[in-house]
Structure formats: structure tokens, C-alpha cells
Design an enzyme around this catalytic site. Sequence first.
Site, short mmCIF file in Angstrom:
data_model
loop_
_atom_site.label_atom_id
_atom_site.label_comp_id
_atom_site.label_asym_id
_atom_site.label_seq_id
_atom_site.Cartn_x
_atom_site.Cartn_y
_atom_site.Cartn_z
N LYS A 59 14.26 -36.19 24.89
CA LYS A 59 14.58 -37.71 24.66
C LYS A 59 15.63 -38.09 25.33
O LYS A 59 15.93 -39.33 25.69
CB LYS A 59 14.36 -37.84 23.30
CG LYS A 59 13.01 -37.39 22.78
CD LYS A 59 11.90 -38.07 23.35
CE LYS A 59 10.62 -37.74 22.98
NZ LYS A 59 10.27 -36.22 22.33
N TYR B 222 -0.52 -31.18 13.85
CA TYR B 222 0.88 -31.60 14.36
C TYR B 222 1.77 -31.36 13.36
O TYR B 222 1.70 -31.40 11.95
CB TYR B 222 0.72 -33.11 14.64
CG TYR B 222 2.28 -33.41 14.53
CD1 TYR B 222 3.11 -33.07 15.86
CD2 TYR B 222 2.77 -34.54 13.97
CE1 TYR B 222 4.38 -33.56 15.95
CE2 TYR B 222 4.12 -34.98 14.00
CZ TYR B 222 5.07 -34.45 15.10
OH TYR B 222 6.00 -35.09 15.31
N TYR C 106 7.09 -28.30 18.32
CA TYR C 106 7.04 -28.36 19.77
C TYR C 106 7.29 -27.19 20.52
O TYR C 106 6.51 -26.53 21.06
CB TYR C 106 7.94 -29.65 20.16
CG TYR C 106 8.04 -31.14 19.51
CD1 TYR C 106 6.70 -31.76 19.79
CD2 TYR C 106 8.53 -31.29 18.51
CE1 TYR C 106 6.70 -33.15 19.47
CE2 TYR C 106 8.49 -32.48 17.89
CZ TYR C 106 7.32 -33.50 18.20
OH TYR C 106 7.20 -34.78 17.67
#
Length: 339
Positions: free
Chosen positions: A56, A270, A296
Site C-alpha cells: 500500500k 478471505y 495475503y
Amino acid sequence: MSSNRNMTWFDQQPRIELGQGPTPLEPLDRLSKELGGPRIWLKRDDCTGLATGGNKTRKLEYLMADALAQQADCIVTYGAVQSNHARQTAAACAKLGLPCHLLLSERVDWPHDSYARQGNMLLDRLLGAEIHVSSLEDIADRRKALLAKLTDQGQRVYEIPAGGSSAVGALGYTRCLAELMVQCETQSIGTDLIVHASASAGTQAGLVFGKSLLDMPGRILGINVFHPDPQTLKDRVLILAQTMSDRWPDTALAETFQVDVNHAYFGDGYGLPTTGCIKAIRMAAQLEGLLFDPVYSGKALAALIDQINLGNFNHLNDVILIHTGGSASLGAYIDAFDE
Ligand SMILES: Cc1ncc(COP(=O)(O)O)c(C=O)c1O
């Protein structure tokens, strides 16, 4: 555009530096030897330097430049309770002296106390963000109410979508690809295959757009960690790459984008670690001294390890894994690592 012009095209896009770069590109020789396949190279975007780093940072360099250009005086963004994007946004805001609101959705069924308190949640608090936690059903109403309240207070709000995945944010990963291509050229590393975790589509869209922009012949493979239906991820990547192309017509990308997604390592959902992912995290830690996360990057690593074990990458000399970060959430998942 010529490829040199493309390489410098980024320099004309408004960006503020929030992290360190270029991030290293390192060979994982002990893991590669253990698996017996191609040489694995790790693009260390977990080392961007902003509050434990991660993918990010690159997106926020463009998003925050846009926010400042629009004279925003506060930032609102979204994510799951253990969102790495939220933590990185809180850090960027702290660095720039901007108030930060995080609207976090309870969308992961991980029923352990640590999830709501440890990891990214602890860091969000430390970084001074205002945290609003909501059930998934109430999120739209909570968003509306929060934006109305801030606007009533006279604040100029800059909203960042979940994962920072707008055309502006995704540009961070086009820039990453340009950086990676220079590193590969200098070190004679093959770029036939680049693997990474894919969720809100911005990382993959930025890479896919960059592949066309920079004329990179290799394949970009996103490992789906978020969408129960992988077609949703494919569609989002494609739409976002196309939006980038429309937004910057001077890049003159005529071709259609190719989007490659693997869904086999998604598991039960998820934020729910798989056995393969936990095993992969242990392997990287014990063979390479590296930290991956169970949501992730650990699933992307598990995919890479399994595909090598299956012999599917035997034709390659090199394979590149982008480490998108995430290890800040490890403490929130302490129960996944019980022996
Ligand atoms: C550590 C980590 N890796 C990968 C991703 C996926 O990136 P994107 O949302 O751009 O697909 C995210 C964010 O969602 C993340 O936090």
C-alpha cells in the site's frame, strides 16, 4: 510512446515519497534448492519502510499526492479489521499530519480475541487513526453517516477506496514493474513469470497496465485471496487497467489487457488461513528468515511452492514473487500457528 519515454512517464505523475526504494530483489536460494524448481526471486515490497511496509505504500504515494493537490484536510478509508491498507494509510496520514478515519468491516469469521486487538488494530491505534468498526451489513450506512458528519464539520474529505485500488493508487504498481524491470535487466533475471497476492485488484491492475506500457513479455499471475468467485477479481482488474488507460490517453495503449488469476489457494474464504499457507509461512521463516502473512502474501507463497512442486514452472529459470507485506497481522493470527 517509446519505451524510454514510458520509463520516465512516471516522473511526470504527481507523487510524494512515503517509503524507501527501490525495494531489494533477492534470490531465495535455500527455498529454491529445497523445491528443486526455478530460482525464486523475491521483490521485497514488505521493506517499503512505512510502519512495517507493504504494497500500500506505493499506492499511497500517488493517492496522498492527489489528496494534497485537492487540499484535503482529512482522509477516510476502508478495509477489514486487520487491513494492512488501513494501517499504511494511518501511517501516511501521521507522516503528513492529516487526520485519518478508518471504517473497518467485520467480514472475517476468525473467532479469536487476538483478531480484534492485535496486529494491524494495535498499530492503527498507535498511529493515531480514528477507528470505526462496523458489521458488514451496516457498512454503507456507517459510511454515509461518517462522511456527512465530517462534511458538516467543514472538513474537506479525501476518500480512498478499500485497498487504495483506484486508477491513481494502482499507478504505484506500474511504477513497481518499471523498477523491477530495471533490476532484472541489470542482474540478467528472467521476467517470464511474476506472482503476487491479489484482492482489491489495484496491485494486479497496475502491473497489467505496466506490462503493456513497458512492453514486458512475461506473465503476471495474481493469486486470488479475496473473491469467492475469481471471475469477479478478473473483471475488476480488467476494468481498473482500462480505467487507467482511459485516464492517461497519452500512454496510447491500444491492446486489450490479459488478466491471469489462480483461485486454487483461496481456501475457505478471505482472511481464513489454509494449511498450505501456514506450512509455506513456516518454510520461508525457517529456510530464509522471512515473514509472510496468513491472509495475503502467505497464500501467494503457498501457491508458488505448490506450483513448483507440481512441476508447472519447470520450464523457467527464474520466477519472481512480489512480497506485498502483511506480516503485521501475524500476532492477530496467533491461533493459526498452534502446533
Ligand atoms: C499484504 C497484502 N498483500 C496483497 C494485497 C492485495 O493487493 P490488492 O488489494 O491491490 O489486490 C493486500 C491488500 O489487499 C495486502 O494487504
